[in-house]
Design an enzyme around this catalytic site. Structure first.
Site, PDB file in Angstrom:
ATOM      1  N   ASP A 226      41.226  47.072  65.202  1.00  0.00           N
ATOM      2  CA  ASP A 226      42.391  47.821  64.712  1.00  0.00           C
ATOM      3  C   ASP A 226      43.108  47.185  63.519  1.00  0.00           C
ATOM      4  OD1 ASP A 226      43.867  45.686  65.912  1.00  0.00           O
ATOM      5  OD2 ASP A 226      44.082  46.803  67.787  1.00  0.00           O
TER       6      ASP A 226
ATOM      7  N   HIS B 235      33.924  42.197  66.561  1.00  0.00           N
ATOM      8  CA  HIS B 235      33.278  43.503  66.746  1.00  0.00           C
ATOM      9  C   HIS B 235      33.470  44.404  65.530  1.00  0.00           C
ATOM     10  CE1 HIS B 235      33.379  42.916  71.404  1.00  0.00           C
ATOM     11  NE2 HIS B 235      32.345  42.336  70.843  1.00  0.00           N
TER      12      HIS B 235
END
Ligand code: OAD
Length: 248
Positions: A105, A120
């Site tokens: 995010d 990730h």
């Protein structure tokens, strides 16, 4: 003050190299649901069906419709919370070296942290699966799914899907930092996904103190964590960093 907060602040004061491993839990207070547990994304969406690279390549339109479009709608308005801001403060105080995050995010960087390993990947960019052209997710037109590049190739987020490898430079650097740190803070992760969940184990085996912050215990709590602070990341991290500031 809870005794664990005092102990954590004291340990941080005495530590040299400090690294944080964060997971979805640190962004919950920013309105982003976690993957596992109550209200978790994987309760309603099967990750093997919608977050595996093979399923994406078979039917990218379906994965965009069910998973990626919803992620964009959730992540777009999200802003850093007290947890992200406290870690940025810790870096500014010269106490936190690097954050290894499983989150895509971008909220650690938005909070001001400058050394963030996106284990990730990140959701901020899309890449064409055919020609490799890159475009910011914010600029992608979602009126027809899957979105495509001008070459006709399908766009994919620069995130790691299930079935894909962790970028090797991220993996190697994370392993090396975990092996050499004096203290690792493990915040808001269920520690169920490998190889990220191995980082606290590497740290512990190399003599580091492991401080875990989570409202729920995990498989690390009993055997790996030296200090477990039960609670939300925002509240706990604010308290720990406030106390550390008093001590320094
Ligand atoms: P999970 O969803 O597995 O775990 C979230 C953790 O956050 C749980 O242990 C919760 O108890 C905790 N939590 C909830 N609210 C919290 C709060 N306010 N403060 C602190 N902690 C809180 O998320 P991850 O461990 O990050 O992978 O999941 C790891 C990976 O699994 C993700 O990166 C993703 C997912 O499949 C990929 O997308 C490749």
């Amino acid at each position: 003050m809870e005794p664990e907060i005092e102990t954590a602040a004291q340990k941080l004061r005495g530590a040299g190299a400090v690294v944080a491993l964060t997971g979805a839990g640190i962004s919950v207070e920013s309105g982003i649901p976690p993957f596992r547990g109550k209200g978790g994304l994987w309760e309603t969406i099967d990750p093997m069906e919608f977050a595996h690279i093979d399923r994406f390549l078979e039917d990218p339109g379906k994965v965009w419709e069910v998973l990626i479009k919803g992620m964009k709608e959730t992540l777009d308005p999200a802003r850093p919370n007290a947890g992200h801001l406290s870690l940025a403060r810790l870096e500014a105080m010269g106490k936190l070296q690097t954050i290894i995050t499983q989150n895509v995010d971008g909220l650690h960087q938005a909070a001001g942290s400058t050394d963030v390993i996106e284990f990730h990947g990140n959701f901020a960019w899309q890449r064409c699966t055919k020609c490799g052209w890159r475009v910011e997710t914010a600029r992608v037109d979602l009126s027809v799914l899957p979105p495509r590049c001008s070459c006709g190739g399908v766009l994919r987020p620069e995130c790691v899907f299930y079935g894909e490898m962790i970028p090797s430079h991220h993996l190697v650097r994370s392993q090396s930092l975990s092996a050499s740190c004096d203290l690792m803070m493990v915040i808001g992760t269920s520690a169920e996904v490998q190889p990220a969940a191995t980082m606290p184990v590497i740290a512990k085996h190399n003599g580091a103190t492991v401080i875990e912050i989570n409202p729920e215990s995990t498989q690390l709590t009993l055997h790996v964590s030296d200090i477990f602070i039960r609670g939300g990341a925002g509240e706990v991290l604010s308290a720990v960093v406030d106390r550390l500031e008093e001590l320094l």
